[in-house]
Motif scaffolding. Sequence first.
Motif, short mmCIF file in Angstrom:
data_model
loop_
_atom_site.label_atom_id
_atom_site.label_comp_id
_atom_site.label_asym_id
_atom_site.label_seq_id
_atom_site.Cartn_x
_atom_site.Cartn_y
_atom_site.Cartn_z
N LEU A 17 1.56 6.15 -50.37
CA LEU A 17 2.73 5.47 -50.91
C LEU A 17 3.78 5.05 -49.89
CD1 LEU A 17 3.06 7.66 -54.09
CD2 LEU A 17 2.04 5.39 -53.89
N ILE A 38 6.11 -13.14 -54.87
CA ILE A 38 6.58 -12.64 -53.57
C ILE A 38 5.45 -12.24 -52.64
CG2 ILE A 38 8.73 -11.84 -54.61
CD1 ILE A 38 7.62 -8.99 -54.29
N ALA A 39 4.23 -12.41 -53.08
CA ALA A 39 3.10 -12.05 -52.22
C ALA A 39 3.01 -13.01 -51.05
CB ALA A 39 1.81 -12.06 -53.03
N ALA A 97 0.10 -7.55 -55.43
CA ALA A 97 0.27 -8.72 -56.28
C ALA A 97 -0.71 -8.67 -57.45
CB ALA A 97 0.03 -9.99 -55.46
N VAL A 128 10.07 -5.53 -59.61
CA VAL A 128 9.44 -5.00 -58.40
C VAL A 128 10.18 -3.74 -57.96
CG1 VAL A 128 8.83 -5.46 -56.01
CG2 VAL A 128 8.80 -7.31 -57.69
N HIS A 129 11.47 -3.84 -58.00
CA HIS A 129 12.30 -2.72 -57.57
C HIS A 129 11.95 -1.46 -58.36
CE1 HIS A 129 16.08 -0.34 -57.32
NE2 HIS A 129 15.98 -0.70 -56.06
N PHE A 160 5.43 -10.36 -58.86
CA PHE A 160 4.65 -9.74 -57.79
C PHE A 160 3.81 -10.79 -57.09
CE2 PHE A 160 5.57 -6.03 -60.40
CZ PHE A 160 5.79 -5.04 -59.45
N GLN A 161 3.24 -11.64 -57.89
CA GLN A 161 2.39 -12.70 -57.35
C GLN A 161 3.26 -13.64 -56.50
OE1 GLN A 161 -0.85 -13.19 -57.81
NE2 GLN A 161 -0.94 -15.19 -56.82
N TRP A 219 12.41 -4.51 -48.53
CA TRP A 219 12.62 -5.96 -48.74
C TRP A 219 13.41 -6.18 -50.03
CZ3 TRP A 219 11.17 -9.73 -52.34
CH2 TRP A 219 11.44 -11.05 -51.93
N VAL A 220 13.03 -5.48 -51.05
CA VAL A 220 13.72 -5.66 -52.33
C VAL A 220 15.13 -5.07 -52.26
CG1 VAL A 220 13.74 -5.07 -54.77
CG2 VAL A 220 11.60 -5.63 -53.65
N TRP A 268 22.38 -8.35 -56.26
CA TRP A 268 22.40 -8.65 -57.69
C TRP A 268 23.05 -7.53 -58.51
CZ3 TRP A 268 17.14 -7.14 -56.40
CH2 TRP A 268 16.59 -6.17 -57.21
N TYR A 316 7.58 5.22 -57.33
CA TYR A 316 6.75 5.87 -56.33
C TYR A 316 7.58 6.36 -55.16
CZ TYR A 316 3.02 3.83 -59.04
OH TYR A 316 2.19 3.48 -60.07
N HIS A 317 8.72 5.70 -54.99
CA HIS A 317 9.58 6.07 -53.88
C HIS A 317 9.91 7.56 -53.92
CE1 HIS A 317 13.43 6.05 -51.51
NE2 HIS A 317 12.65 5.32 -50.74
N PHE A 340 2.37 -6.69 -49.65
CA PHE A 340 2.85 -7.56 -50.72
C PHE A 340 1.67 -8.22 -51.41
CE2 PHE A 340 6.67 -7.25 -48.15
CZ PHE A 340 7.69 -7.20 -49.10
N GLN A 341 0.73 -8.63 -50.61
CA GLN A 341 -0.46 -9.28 -51.13
C GLN A 341 -1.25 -8.29 -51.98
OE1 GLN A 341 -1.50 -12.40 -50.59
NE2 GLN A 341 -3.46 -12.17 -51.60
N LEU A 356 17.95 -13.30 -58.18
CA LEU A 356 17.48 -12.02 -57.65
C LEU A 356 17.24 -10.93 -58.69
CD1 LEU A 356 19.73 -12.03 -54.48
CD2 LEU A 356 17.32 -12.65 -54.66
N ASP A 359 3.51 -14.08 -62.13
CA ASP A 359 4.54 -13.05 -62.22
C ASP A 359 5.25 -12.88 -60.89
OD1 ASP A 359 3.09 -10.60 -60.71
OD2 ASP A 359 1.63 -11.70 -61.92
N TRP A 386 9.22 -0.83 -60.07
CA TRP A 386 7.85 -0.40 -59.85
C TRP A 386 7.75 0.44 -58.58
CZ3 TRP A 386 3.89 -1.16 -56.22
CH2 TRP A 386 2.63 -0.68 -56.65
N VAL A 387 8.38 -0.05 -57.53
CA VAL A 387 8.34 0.67 -56.27
C VAL A 387 9.14 1.97 -56.35
CG1 VAL A 387 8.92 0.60 -53.82
CG2 VAL A 387 8.02 -1.43 -54.94
N ARG A 408 8.72 -15.62 -49.71
CA ARG A 408 9.72 -14.58 -49.43
C ARG A 408 10.79 -15.16 -48.50
NH1 ARG A 408 5.25 -11.32 -48.97
NH2 ARG A 408 5.39 -10.99 -46.73
N LEU A 429 13.93 -9.62 -59.38
CA LEU A 429 13.24 -8.71 -58.46
C LEU A 429 13.30 -7.28 -59.00
CD1 LEU A 429 14.37 -9.94 -54.94
CD2 LEU A 429 12.13 -10.17 -56.02
N ASN A 430 14.05 -7.14 -60.08
CA ASN A 430 14.20 -5.81 -60.63
C ASN A 430 12.87 -5.18 -61.04
OD1 ASN A 430 16.51 -4.09 -61.05
ND2 ASN A 430 15.81 -3.97 -63.18
#
Lengths: 119, 119
Positions: free
Chosen positions: B72, A11-12, B12, A78-79, A8-9, B81-82, B89, A85-86, B8-9, A72, A6, A81-82, A17, A75-76
């Motif tokens: 967080l 870009i780890a 993942a 990830v975007h 996440f994996q 980064w994202v 995009w 929490y942001h 990032f790791q 890109l 996936d 998901w973060v 990156r 990357l959504n």
Amino acid sequence: MEARRDVFQAIADPTRRAIIGMIARQPVNVNTIAEQFDVSRQAISLHLKVLSECGLLHIKQSGRERFCEAKLERLNEVHEWVAQYHKLWTGRMKALKDFIEQDEIPAPSKKNKRTTSKK
Amino acid sequence: MEARRDVFQAIADPTRRAIIGMIARQPVNVNTIAEQFDVSRQAISLHLKVLSECGLLHIKQSGRERFCEAKLERLNEVHEWVAQYHKLWTGRMKALKDFIEQDEIPAPSKKNKRTTSKK
DNA sequence: ATGATATGCAAGTATTTGCTTGCAAATTTA
DNA sequence: TAAATTTGCAAGCAAATACTTGCATATCAT
């Protein structure tokens, strides 16, 4: 056997990156990418494969060359998901979170800590 | 030897992301977290260790229990980064990017492709 | 055609992961 | 104090990673 694959994996890995950074604005061919790193061309090839398998890059064959184009939009995931929490660690939500965790009324009166504080 | 140990790791792994989701709003103790998953308590303990080592969570000892609290803010590195690519995009930047990659003037005149187009 | 260039595939290896089970230590509770 | 609870630590293991080197296959330029 490649199990998970996936975004996440993908870009780890810092090398991956970096690769994304290289091709984010315009497609670059494999060898040009490989030259930027200390590892072998094969190693880069594997990284490209991982990125490709999770949809982060697309390969456009052009004669004997292969141009790697970043996708890109992937990357959504990830975007988002973060981002969820942001809200929690910034702004009003953070204040609320801190308030709840603090487990104490921030009123201007005298402190009223619970007795849970250990030694 | 644990080499890399960055955020990032850490995110993942899907189990670790789930753990973050569990403790994002309020601290939860180790066993309660472990009960939510099918793997052993030890496995979860290792995940918690990884999250802890990269600063994504903080452990507050309370008697014989340990409450895991999410930090967080550490996700900020991922967020930024994202975000730098997010601009590419979506919106105007994407239009510009596509324009550049297309390597063609989107003028309302007749097509004027370069001769680089391979077969 | 020939040689140089751009890559992929395969095999082999060292590390890192993700888990498990068993055992020990600290803390509560009865 | 003894039993139960909450965890961590250590050893062991299978699978996944990240790399390498060597070899094969298209393509391009002479």
